[in-house]
Design an enzyme around this catalytic site. Structure first.
Site, PDB file in Angstrom:
ATOM      1  N   ALA A 173      -0.850  36.053  -5.462  1.00 26.37           N
ATOM      2  CA  ALA A 173      -2.272  36.357  -5.273  1.00 26.37           C
ATOM      3  C   ALA A 173      -2.400  37.674  -4.528  1.00 26.37           C
ATOM      4  CB  ALA A 173      -2.945  35.246  -4.476  1.00 26.37           C
ATOM      5  N   LYS A 174      -3.259  38.539  -5.034  1.00 28.57           N
ATOM      6  CA  LYS A 174      -3.535  39.775  -4.297  1.00 28.57           C
ATOM      7  C   LYS A 174      -4.729  39.472  -3.397  1.00 28.57           C
ATOM      8  CE  LYS A 174      -3.846  44.757  -5.061  1.00 28.57           C
ATOM      9  NZ  LYS A 174      -2.862  45.189  -4.065  1.00 28.57           N
TER      10      LYS A 174
END
Ligand code: PMP
Length: 336
Positions: A173-174
């Site tokens: 996940a960014k």
């Protein structure tokens, strides 16, 4: 309807219906409604927030911007939102349109960095922001100077901070909150006189940098940690693998030992912001000849040709004509 001020709490249906009159902020009591922060002040909403960073390169003709892998970046934004259980109240193509609209309205004929981001917004009292919380989406952009011709490199050090793992929070996940990990590692590296950290994962294998993936060259083979090494699914890494394949550079995607960093002929970071950034010292050991090596040089040249629209892979480029110099949706845009 929200109730304000000094009404007795008992007269409200629930405490959630009560809206304060005052808030204390930066040394003063302010009326609730005037205590605003600019949407760009990400600190106020960074636990439940995800983002993307993408680039638009100026085409050689100077009249259009070439947005690199726009669809892939927006897809990853939605993946990040899914992993963090945030609901983005737009369709992917609407966010793609927002990026292009912003670039068109900004109307600068130079290389641009674009950051679309989504954060849980509204009146959130629960620190553990619930799943599906309403999201605000913002996009901002700014000019950047490309580094693809940078022959000198950076001084890196293996960090004592471990890269977050699947056992703690999703490395894929960014999410802004993930970046506390990289931030600590950067501060440690700087305090010890280095430029950038390299983080190992929970299996003590090489993961990535603070804001970029990593590749090295051993015996002429381009080696990069697998996606299961606790890395972001980097589009630059993916692009480099495709380019290496097309240039007949042998590639290995696998777990990488720390000791391989010290034996590598070349090391470089791979990221949208950092592009292909050579590491010329690792833990005070010189890497190769101490300047950008031949594989990084070939990859950087091919990358530059691609992002400037001089080579194949037009499917990765969305062209935005700046010709009309008009803002917003009137700009001509097309996949080339
Ligand atoms: N890892 C991290 C932690 C990053 O922040 C980035 C930058 N987005 C990358 C890797 C590289 O990803 P990309 O090539 O898609 O920019």
């Amino acid at each position: 309807m929200k109730t304000q001020g000094s009404m007795a709490l008992s007269s409200l249906a629930s405490a959630d219906d009560w809206e304060p009159t005052w808030i204390w902020m930066d040394g003063e009591l302010l009326p609730w409604g005037s205590a605003t922060v600019h949407v760009n002040a990400v600190g106020h909403a960074s636990v439940a927030a995800v983002f993307e960073g993408l680039k638009a390169y100026l085409a050689d003709d100077g009249r259009s911007l070439l947005v690199f892998r726009l669809q892939d970046h927006i897809r990853r934004l939605f993946d990040s939102a899914r992993l963090t259980r945030l609901e983005i109240p737009f369709e992917p193509d609407e966010i793609e349109g927002a990026v292009l609209d912003l670039l068109g309205a900004t109307n600068l004929d130079c290389d641009m960095y674009v950051r679309p981001w989504a954060f849980a917004s509204g009146l959130i009292r629960e620190q553990m922001v619930p799943a599906g919380a309403r999201c605000t989406v913002a996009v901002d952009c700014w000019p950047f100077t490309p580094r693809l011709d940078q022959v000198g490199g950076v001084d890196a050090a293996v960090s004592s901070w471990q890269r977050i793992s699947e056992a703690s929070m999703p490395p894929r996940a960014k999410a802004f909150s993930n970046y506390h990990n990289g931030r600590l590692a950067v501060m440690e590296a700087r305090a010890n006189g280095h430029d950038w950290p390299i983080l190992l994962n929970d299996r003590h294998k090489v993961a990535e940098g603070a804001g970029a993936c990593l590749a090295l060259v051993r015996n002429g083979v381009l080696v990069t940690p697998s996606l299961s090494s606790g890395v972001l699914d980097s589009l630059t890494r993916d692009t480099a693998l495709v380019l290496a394949h097309s240039m007949d550079i042998p590639v290995e995607v696998r777990e990488v030992d720390r000791s391989e960093l010290y034996l590598a002929e070349e090391i470089f970071f791979l990221g949208t912001a950092w592009e292909i950034l050579p590491v010329t010292t690792i833990d005070a050991l010189r890497v190769g000849s101490g300047v950008r090596g031949p594989v990084a040089t070939r990859l950087a040249g091919a990358y530059e040709d691609m992002v400037r629209g001089r080579s194949d892979h037009s499917e990765w480029i969305t062209r935005l004509d700046l010709g009309s110099r008009s803002a917003g949706r009137n700009n001509q845009r097309r996949r080339t």
